[in-house]
Enzyme design. Structure first.
Site, PDB file in Angstrom:
ATOM      1  N   ASP A 223      -3.992  -0.287  -4.331  1.00  0.00           N
ATOM      2  CA  ASP A 223      -2.587  -0.039  -4.022  1.00  0.00           C
ATOM      3  C   ASP A 223      -2.445   0.328  -2.557  1.00  0.00           C
ATOM      4  OD1 ASP A 223      -3.442   2.627  -3.956  1.00  0.00           O
ATOM      5  OD2 ASP A 223      -2.484   3.175  -5.851  1.00  0.00           O
TER       6      ASP A 223
ATOM      7  N   HIS B 159       6.020   2.649  -1.796  1.00  0.00           N
ATOM      8  CA  HIS B 159       6.265   1.297  -1.305  1.00  0.00           C
ATOM      9  C   HIS B 159       7.351   1.270  -0.239  1.00  0.00           C
ATOM     10  CE1 HIS B 159       4.599  -0.483  -5.335  1.00  0.00           C
ATOM     11  NE2 HIS B 159       3.653   0.006  -4.556  1.00  0.00           N
TER      12      HIS B 159
END
Length: 260
Positions: A141, A86
């Site tokens: 994701d 991330h």
């Protein structure tokens, strides 16, 4: 670097995912190397644009499932790995420089998410896109839950993610996932031409425009008008703007021109 190739030509950096025997599936080494290069691109004044592509006729087949098995029963390790993803993905999405994804062959799962992190996707005739997560019981994701709805709209993003179907190049262009489609042997040249063109744009004007666009769907009209005012004030004060105005008045060709 073991899993990616990197080069810099005339201000355009190119990252090539290079695990062709695995269709460039993403493993821990690749994410670490991608993170390092994203920071390098972010911090270098010499680098004005970035192209991301893959080797061996594939963009990226997604996460390396065999590598995932090693931490299948270790939730803290999985979460730490995702937090690492991330951090650099957020840096890539908000990079103050143009990012072009040149997609040949499959861009599946996390590979699709990586392509969507770019400003624009150029697809070859052989490009195929798939949010394959439902097929293996996982949640999309690589920031796809953020990026895909902003590209195709919420309802279509739901359909693409729920169905886990494959999207061919023509449909990708029709849906706005890919900007355009070219022949496989023209893909690298077209991506480099667009990146090279944007590399000639005012870096300040580009950065301010990208920042504003990235926030446009999260802000109301008043906020966006305030951002416009501040951003334009910054751009007016740049050398690039003054030089462009002087060149326009002198009837000179502009330094920035989109490639035909």
């Amino acid at each position: 670097m073991q899993t990616i190739e990197y080069r810099l030509d005339d201000g355009v950096a190119t990252i090539t995912l290079n695990r062709p025997e695995h269709k460039n599936a993403i493993n821990a080494d690749m994410t670490r190397e991608l993170a390092e290069v994203v920071i390098q691109v972010r911090d270098s004044d010499e680098i004005r644009a970035l192209v991301i592509t893959g080797s061996g006729g594939s963009f990226c087949a997604g996460g390396d499932i065999k590598a995932m098995l090693a931490s299948r029963d270790n939730q803290p390790e999985r979460q730490a790995r995702m937090r690492f993803h991330h951090r650099w993905l957020e840096q890539l999405i908000h990079l103050d420089k143009p990012v072009i994804a040149a997609v040949d062959g499959p861009a599946f799962g996390a590979g699709f998410g990586l392509a969507l992190a770019a400003d624009m996707i150029i697809a070859s005739d052989n490009a195929r896109f798939c949010m394959a997560f439902m097929k293996i019981g996982l949640v999309p994701d690589f920031a796809a839950l953020y990026t895909l709805p902003r590209v195709v709209g919420l309802q279509r993003a739901k359909e693409i993610m729920y169905s886990a179907r494959t999207i061919e190049a023509d449909e990708a262009v029709a849906l706005g996932i890919a900007l355009e489609k070219v022949a496989p042997d023209a893909l690298a040249g077209r991506a480099q031409a667009i990146a090279g063109s944007l590399a000639q744009a005012s870096p300040t004007a580009f950065a301010q425009t990208k920042r504003a666009l990235n926030g446009s769907q999260l802000n109301d009209l008043k906020t966006m008008l305030d951002i416009e005012l501040t951003s334009q004030s910054v751009a007016f004060a740049t050398r690039e703007h003054n030089d462009a105005v002087d060149g326009f008045l002198a009837k000179q060709p502009p330094a920035f021109k989109w490639p035909e």
